[in-house]
Enzyme design. Structure first.
Site, mmCIF file in Angstrom:
data_model
loop_
_atom_site.group_PDB
_atom_site.id
_atom_site.type_symbol
_atom_site.label_atom_id
_atom_site.label_comp_id
_atom_site.label_asym_id
_atom_site.label_seq_id
_atom_site.Cartn_x
_atom_site.Cartn_y
_atom_site.Cartn_z
ATOM 1 N N ASN A 102 0.854 -1.179 0.000
ATOM 2 C CA ASN A 102 0.000 0.000 0.000
ATOM 3 C C ASN A 102 0.896 1.238 0.000
ATOM 4 O OD1 ASN A 102 -1.833 2.021 0.469
ATOM 5 N ND2 ASN A 102 -2.427 1.329 2.516
ATOM 6 N N LYS B 151 0.011 4.219 -0.215
ATOM 7 C CA LYS B 151 -0.703 5.369 0.364
ATOM 8 C C LYS B 151 -0.546 6.581 -0.582
ATOM 9 C CE LYS B 151 -0.104 3.228 4.797
ATOM 10 N NZ LYS B 151 -0.009 3.341 6.239
ATOM 11 N N HIS C 159 -9.300 0.814 5.214
ATOM 12 C CA HIS C 159 -8.019 1.118 5.860
ATOM 13 C C HIS C 159 -8.267 2.082 7.028
ATOM 14 C CE1 HIS C 159 -3.950 2.439 6.597
ATOM 15 N NE2 HIS C 159 -3.552 1.368 5.944
ATOM 16 N N GLU D 212 -6.746 4.570 7.962
ATOM 17 C CA GLU D 212 -6.615 5.990 7.604
ATOM 18 C C GLU D 212 -7.917 6.513 7.004
ATOM 19 O OE1 GLU D 212 -2.952 5.443 5.440
ATOM 20 O OE2 GLU D 212 -1.998 4.929 7.340
ATOM 21 N N GLU E 164 -4.731 -4.943 10.640
ATOM 22 C CA GLU E 164 -3.721 -3.894 10.790
ATOM 23 C C GLU E 164 -3.992 -3.103 12.071
ATOM 24 O OE1 GLU E 164 -1.918 -2.840 6.700
ATOM 25 O OE2 GLU E 164 -3.654 -1.556 7.004
ATOM 26 N N GLY F 130 3.095 2.413 10.680
ATOM 27 C CA GLY F 130 4.035 3.526 10.527
ATOM 28 C C GLY F 130 4.820 3.862 11.779
ATOM 29 N N SER G 165 4.048 -1.971 10.181
ATOM 30 C CA SER G 165 5.511 -1.979 10.368
ATOM 31 C C SER G 165 6.177 -3.280 9.948
ATOM 32 C CB SER G 165 5.865 -1.615 11.814
ATOM 33 O OG SER G 165 5.453 -0.293 12.097
HETATM 34 P P1 13P Z 1 3.404 0.481 7.512
HETATM 35 O O1 13P Z 1 3.929 -0.813 6.915
HETATM 36 O O2 13P Z 1 4.096 1.689 6.990
HETATM 37 O O3 13P Z 1 3.365 0.400 9.011
HETATM 38 O O4 13P Z 1 1.881 0.641 7.027
HETATM 39 C C1 13P Z 1 1.017 -0.445 7.102
HETATM 40 C C2 13P Z 1 -0.214 -0.119 6.375
HETATM 41 O O5 13P Z 1 -0.960 0.767 6.757
HETATM 42 C C3 13P Z 1 -0.514 -0.873 5.152
HETATM 43 O O6 13P Z 1 -1.811 -0.665 4.713
#
Ligand code: 13P
Length: 247
Positions: free
Chosen positions: A10, A12, A95, A97, A165, A171, A210
């Site tokens: 992803n 983003k 997601h 976010e 997740e 992150g 992560s």
């Molecule tokens: P990170 O791998 O940067 O922690 O993000 C995970 C994520 O949100 C994948 O959708």
């Protein structure tokens, strides 16, 4: 039931023409395992470009969002029907976010999931608890609530991949331990089984948060961790190490 290992990337809202070109070229030139399914999700403006330049038969492309209507006066939204029309096979929905920043409710995500599936897309459905919810011991309860909204409207789960997740792991560099991920994935699968029976055995449950080239191997041997959804590390060459982490 053997579930094919799955690694999603992803991106983003990251990347440029140059950086996304080098990610796709890096994947094109890598010798990827033929038994791992890979899906990359570039930002919308680069989606079709990435799909056209991908040369790997095991790599497909996903959108990061779509709406629950085919067309109409919905300025700024992405149509699942248009994605399908242009040959994009996957979409990420739910997601954290989107849930947190854009206030998407469980019900909206469920409705989008149903609409995307009905439009012929495959869905990476993200679930997971915040740090507050984890501290309150509500991890499984939150995952069940988020899944239940989709279970209420979708009965065929063959085109859904779940990504667990935990928000606190995204992150932050603080991945869940492989044992903790396995335990929660098992709880998720048991919950699914009570709702959809033996179908639950073939639903892939990815871990996201992560994941890196370094820690991906730690999850080997965890029966219910069927792959990863990778954020930051999917923008780097180590994404290939994650794809190869089961070798
Ligand atoms: P990170 O791998 O940067 O922690 O993000 C995970 C994520 O949100 C994948 O959708």
């Amino acid at each position: 039931m053997a579930r094919q290992f799955f690694v999603g990337g992803n991106f983003k809202m990251n990347g440029s023409k140059d950086s996304i070109q080098s990610i796709v070229q890096n994947l094109n030139s890598a010798s990827l395992p033929s038994n791992v399914q890979v899906v990359i999700a570039p930002p919308a403006p680069y989606l079709f470009w990435a799909a056209e330049h991908n040369k790997q038969p095991t790599v497909e492309v996903a959108a990061q969002n779509c709406y629950d209507k085919a067309s109409g006066a919905y300025t700024g939204e992405v149509s699942a029907v248009a994605l399908k029309d242009l040959g994009i096979p996957w979409v990420i929905l739910g997601h954290s976010e989107r849930r947190i920043i854009f206030k998407e409710s469980d019900e909206l995500i469920a409705s989008k999931t149903k609409f995307a599936l009905d439009s012929g897309l495959k869905v990476i459905l993200c679930i997971g608890e915040t740090l507050e919810e984890k501290k309150a011991g509500k991890t499984v309860e939150v995952c069940k609530r988020q899944l239940q909204a989709v279970l209420d409207v979708v009965s065929d789960w063959s085109n859904i991949v779940i990504a667990y997740e935990p928000v606190w792991a995204i992150g932050t560099g603080l991945a869940a331990t492989a044992d903790d991920a396995q335990e929660i994935h098992k709880d998720i699968r048991n919950f699914l089984s009570t709702a959809i029976g033996s179908q639950a055995e073939s639903v892939r449950i990815l871990y996201g948060g992560s994941v890196s080239g370094k820690n991906a191997k730690d999850f080997r041997g965890k029966d219910d961790v069927d792959g990863f959804l990778v954020g930051g590390a999917s923008l780097k060459p180590e994404f290939v190490d994650i794809i190869k982490s089961r070798e």
